[in-house]
Design an enzyme around this catalytic site. Structure first.
Site, PDB file in Angstrom:
ATOM      1  N   HIS A 365     -75.999 -32.934 -13.133  1.00  0.00           N
ATOM      2  CA  HIS A 365     -75.804 -33.921 -12.082  1.00  0.00           C
ATOM      3  C   HIS A 365     -74.348 -34.124 -11.702  1.00  0.00           C
ATOM      4  O   HIS A 365     -74.051 -34.500 -10.577  1.00  0.00           O
ATOM      5  CB  HIS A 365     -76.572 -35.200 -12.403  1.00  0.00           C
ATOM      6  CG  HIS A 365     -78.009 -34.982 -12.084  1.00  0.00           C
ATOM      7  ND1 HIS A 365     -78.851 -34.351 -12.965  1.00  0.00           N
ATOM      8  CD2 HIS A 365     -78.700 -35.172 -10.943  1.00  0.00           C
ATOM      9  CE1 HIS A 365     -80.029 -34.215 -12.377  1.00  0.00           C
ATOM     10  NE2 HIS A 365     -79.975 -34.703 -11.156  1.00  0.00           N
ATOM     11  N   GLU A 606     -91.856 -30.430  -7.915  1.00  0.00           N
ATOM     12  CA  GLU A 606     -90.806 -29.840  -8.744  1.00  0.00           C
ATOM     13  C   GLU A 606     -91.303 -29.511 -10.145  1.00  0.00           C
ATOM     14  O   GLU A 606     -90.543 -29.115 -11.018  1.00  0.00           O
ATOM     15  CB  GLU A 606     -89.578 -30.768  -8.805  1.00  0.00           C
ATOM     16  CG  GLU A 606     -89.865 -32.205  -9.122  1.00  0.00           C
ATOM     17  CD  GLU A 606     -88.628 -33.100  -9.038  1.00  0.00           C
ATOM     18  OE1 GLU A 606     -87.499 -32.592  -8.959  1.00  0.00           O
ATOM     19  OE2 GLU A 606     -88.801 -34.329  -9.074  1.00  0.00           O
ATOM     20  N   ASP A 630     -85.491 -28.439 -10.187  1.00  0.00           N
ATOM     21  CA  ASP A 630     -86.404 -28.591 -11.316  1.00  0.00           C
ATOM     22  C   ASP A 630     -87.537 -27.579 -11.252  1.00  0.00           C
ATOM     23  O   ASP A 630     -87.999 -27.106 -12.285  1.00  0.00           O
ATOM     24  CB  ASP A 630     -86.965 -30.021 -11.362  1.00  0.00           C
ATOM     25  CG  ASP A 630     -86.009 -30.951 -12.078  1.00  0.00           C
ATOM     26  OD1 ASP A 630     -85.508 -30.564 -13.150  1.00  0.00           O
ATOM     27  OD2 ASP A 630     -85.730 -32.046 -11.562  1.00  0.00           O
ATOM     28  N   CYS A 677     -85.322 -30.125  -0.826  1.00  0.00           N
ATOM     29  CA  CYS A 677     -84.093 -30.888  -1.028  1.00  0.00           C
ATOM     30  C   CYS A 677     -83.299 -30.458  -2.261  1.00  0.00           C
ATOM     31  O   CYS A 677     -82.371 -31.140  -2.661  1.00  0.00           O
ATOM     32  CB  CYS A 677     -84.388 -32.383  -1.095  1.00  0.00           C
ATOM     33  SG  CYS A 677     -85.411 -32.843  -2.483  1.00  0.00           S
TER      34      CYS A 677
HETATM   35  C1  PEP Z   1     -84.548 -31.034  -7.667  1.00  0.00           C
HETATM   36  O1  PEP Z   1     -85.016 -31.051  -8.820  1.00  0.00           O
HETATM   37  O2  PEP Z   1     -84.473 -30.007  -6.969  1.00  0.00           O
HETATM   38  C2  PEP Z   1     -84.040 -32.274  -7.061  1.00  0.00           C
HETATM   39  C3  PEP Z   1     -83.674 -32.316  -5.809  1.00  0.00           C
HETATM   40  O3  PEP Z   1     -83.928 -33.357  -7.870  1.00  0.00           O
HETATM   41  P1  PEP Z   1     -82.763 -33.566  -8.959  1.00  0.00           P
HETATM   42  O4  PEP Z   1     -81.787 -32.443  -8.811  1.00  0.00           O
HETATM   43  O5  PEP Z   1     -82.164 -34.885  -8.708  1.00  0.00           O
HETATM   44  O6  PEP Z   1     -83.522 -33.512 -10.248  1.00  0.00           O
HETATM   45 MG    MG Z   2     -85.540 -32.926  -9.724  1.00  0.00          MG
END
Ligand code: PEP
Ligand code: MG
Length: 761
Positions: A365, A606, A630, A677
């Site tokens: 993150h 995901e 994910d 996304c």
């Molecule tokens: C993903 O898993 O692609 C996503 C957009 O969520 P995050 O990266 O916040 O887990």
């Molecule tokens: Mg995710």
């Protein structure tokens, strides 16, 4: 021979403290001759350009051979080990048919031979050899230990090998250290390395010289003054409430601190040209060492006291106040093992020119936030010893996943030129802001943005985002020191919704767990990515979810652009319960007289179970958003944060193409809108394939929007479709990437992946 793990650990630690690559390699070979009680230990490293194994360090063979003697793969015993990647343990090496005698090494009398390959992440780094005069094989025990040592050292040796600093024929490269990691956020950044969470003790200090004696003296003297104040304050604050023998400790410490031995000897070391930290380490070791020999336990304890004082002084010498640094004008590259979002928030975004993490990987993150803020980032640079380089000049190359320490002035100028060219390229794309992301043959794609920080709202608007496709609501939670209240959340959500109104904003409910931890709510699990994450956590903590939904729904009253998004859905009943809770919350708010409306509800896809159950899940939701980060992690069983397997983590793995196609087909059949996304939406190669597959809505970091819009406007949908068909027949992500990069080059879109690499000169 000592075959213990502690021996191994101390060997690895000693090496990490060595002054430079040559000293580290020297320590390895010397230490191994001692451990195995043999006269010879040699280290060969693979030269990247010629694919030869070059003698890089030796204890026992002639020093003049270092850097000169080399063997091709499969030449001699060393070359054979390099080719077969298998250890050799021989009683009489000269009788082996592969043996070649190299006169420069003077190795004639040695019979006993054991060599093991050094391999890191599947790549041959070099070969480690020990030799003895006896005519018998080394024991099985010794062989097992040597293999263990080789596996432990391979990571460190890889960074030495890649830096090229060990090759004597290239003296100009000696000052440059190049470290590889994983690309996490694109771009090039230069600045002073600011290491966060630096918790050093004297044992970690390596010998370093300084050219600025006065500055080092001031550093030492002011640390002494600060520690003196601290001890005096401690004595006066606690003195009355402590037993007298404990209270006396303060005065003993004060006496030690002011003793001429400690003070004068350290000053003397500094005057001899050493850094204050090294001078202090030497002095403390000398003084404490004398007490260590004492038989009287009281006197021995004094040694510990001196070390304690020394360590406290060291922390004062190296301590930094992030708020002070943040107020300076200097350009910084922040570094640590992992950097939290709270750490980043201390600094002004324009001050942070780059981010380096020794742990983590592309999609951790920190990396996602770096992307959002347009800061180049490299993760998983595990071989970089941050302690050694704190405060030094560094370049972060987020395009190639590299960090360059001690860049020469020429190299630095070159990187700054590229940085400037890159910024210019992005500025040129600014004219696309109000133009649609539409292919040459008229296929329109919606480009939304991913956000989470309030600081990030403006870039989205500036780069022409058509709304927010993913608002990561956990980010404001991470910046608080307790769960934010409904009103605090309301205020944040209201600002985001109104910044984009009337454009849509998909607010995802709290997605913590995995690598997203809240500082005030620790979740300890052996397998956090398979544990209490996302919707599982919030359904189990219903009141948290209800509070968050209330805040979002209320914030939507004057904006009417909210869309809810559910993270980590893996079961049908999760959707049923969520929808139920939303309806109850709406009813409750309406009964309180708040004019809330039911927003569209979307689910993230995901988790593999959501792909397979999608046709049955779609009736509960109004739209779907693919979380490709994910989804890749769970489909491939590859931890998105683990640098050891980061080479296996690729969104373009063939299985992703299969899964994405299924999702497109299911949503199309049910007429449910679909977006993506994950970070895949910022990857030009992936975007071409997504386009060909039929995706018409992408959500990405604001800073990537101009480049992706330019890409979409430069291609034909029909060409993207044809490419997809080719990619679907390829066997691996490596082949797919090669196909896509050829295509990007052919289309003249090569600079979307950053400028050409800079060679060390
Ligand atoms: C993903 O898993 O692609 C996503 C957009 O969520 P995050 O990266 O916040 O887990
Ligand atoms: Mg995710």
């Amino acid at each position: 021979m000592l075959h213990s793990l502690s021996t191994l650990t101390s060997l690895v630690q000693d090496i990490s403290r060595a002054e430079n690559a040559v000293a580290a390699m020297r320590q390895i070979v010397v230490k191994l001759t001692e451990l195995f009680s043999v006269p010879v230990c040699s280290l060969y490293l693979k030269s990247s350009s010629e694919q030869r194994l070059v003698l890089a360090a030796t204890a026992g063979l002639a020093d003049v051979a270092v850097g000169k003697v080399s063997l091709a793969l499969n030449e001699g015993l060393v070359g054979k080990i390099g080719r077969t990647l298998h250890p050799l343990n021989l009683a009489d090496a000269p009788t082996h048919d592969k043996f070649v005698f190299i006169p420069e090494t003077h190795e004639a009398p040695y019979h006993q031979f054991m060599g093991v390959p050094l391999i890191h992440l599947r790549e041959l780094i070099g070969v480690l050899v020990i030799q003895g005069t006896e005519q018998q094989r080394f024991s099985q025990d010794a062989e097992a230990f040597m293999v263990t040592i080789a596996s432990q050292l391979a990571g460190t040796l890889q960074s030495i090998q890649r830096s090229g600093a060990w090759l004597p024929q290239q003296p100009t490269t000696q000052e440059v250290d190049r470290y590889s990691g994983v690309k996490s956020a694109p771009g090039i950044g230069c600045g002073r390395l600011e290491v966060l969470h630096l918790n050093l003790s004297l044992q970690d200090i390596t010998q370093q010289r300084s050219t600025s004696i006065d500055a080092e003296l001031t550093r030492f003297e002011s640390a002494v003054a600060r520690l003196k104040d601290e001890l005096s304050l401690g004595a006066s604050r606690l003195g009355d409430s402590l037993p007298s023998d404990v209270a006396n400790l303060f005065s003993v410490y004060l006496m030690m601190l002011q003793s001429p031995e400690l003070h004068d000897r350290t000053v003397q070391q500094i005057r001899q040209g050493f850094k204050a930290s090294w001078g202090l380490r030497e002095t403390v070791e000398e003084l404490a060492g004398a007490f260590d020999q004492a038989t009287d336990p009281y006197l021995r304890a004094r040694g510990e006291d001196i070390r304690n004082i020394g360590n406290r002084l060291l922390r004062h010498m190296l301590s930094k106040n992030p708020l002070e640094t943040a107020s300076e004008q200097r350009e910084l590259v922040l570094a640590s093992d992992l950097i939290s979002i709270a750490d980043l928030s201390i600094y002004r975004p324009e001050q942070i020119k780059g981010i380096i993490c020794t742990a983590g990987s592309a999609l951790s993150h920190t990396g996602i936030v770096a992307n959002a803020l347009g800061i180049p980032a490299v993760m998983g640079v595990s071989s970089l010893d941050l302690k050694k380089f704190d405060g030094e000049e560094v370049v972060v190359d987020g395009y190639r996943g590299e960090c360059i320490l001690h860049p020469s002035p020429t190299l630095l100028t070159e990187y700054r030129r590229l940085q400037h060219a890159d910024a210019q390229f992005i500025d040129q794309l600014a004219c696309l802001r109000d133009l649609p992301a539409e292919t040459r043959d008229g296929v329109r794609v919606q480009l939304l943005t991913n956000t989470g920080l309030l600081a990030d709202v403006t870039p989205g608007r500036k780069h022409g985002a058509e709304g927010v496709g993913l608002y990561r609501s956990e980010i404001p939670f991470m910046l608080h020191d307790s769960f934010p209240t409904e009103d605090e959340q309301y205020e944040i959500y209201r600002q985001v919704l109104s910044a984009y109104s009337p454009l849509p904003v998909s607010m995802r409910t709290l997605d913590i767990g995995g690598d997203k931890q809240l500082p005030y709510f620790e979740i300890r699990e052996d397998n956090p990515f398979l544990g209490w994450r996302g919707i599982r956590f919030t359904l189990d903590n219903t009141s948290l979810l209800v509070t968050q939904l209330r805040a979002m729904l209320r914030a939507n009253v004057d904006n009417d652009n909210l869309r809810l998004l559910i993270p980590m859905v893996s079961r049908i009943d999760e959707l049923q319960t969520f929808v139920h809770i939303v309806d109850d919350t709406l009813e409750e708010l309406q009964s309180e007289g708040v004019a809330v409306v039911r927003p569209p509800i979307g689910m993230m896809v995901e988790v593999p179970s959501a792909v397979l159950l999608l046709p049955r899940m779609l009736k509960y939701v109004d739209y779907v958003s693919i979380g490709s980060n994910d989804l890749t992690q769970y489909l491939l069983a590859v931890d998105r944060n683990n640098p050891k397997v980061s080479a296996l983590f690729d969104n373009l793995n063939p299985v992703m193409l299969v899964a994405l196609e299924q999702i497109v087909a299911h949503t199309r059949a049910a007429n449910v809108p679909l977006a993506l996304c994950g970070e895949m939406a910022s990857d030009p190669a992936a975007v071409l394939l997504l386009l060909g597959m039929g995706l018409r809505s992408l959500s990405l970091s604001a800073h990537s929007i101009p480049k992706i819009k330019w890409l979409i406007r430069s291609v034909n949908f029909t060409d993207a479709q044809a490419l997809l068909h080719k990619a679907q027949n390829l066997a691996s992500e490596v082949e797919i990437r090669a196909l896509m990069s050829e295509e990007l080059k052919r289309l003249g879109l090569k600079n979307l992946s950053g400028p050409e690499p800079v060679a060390i000169v």
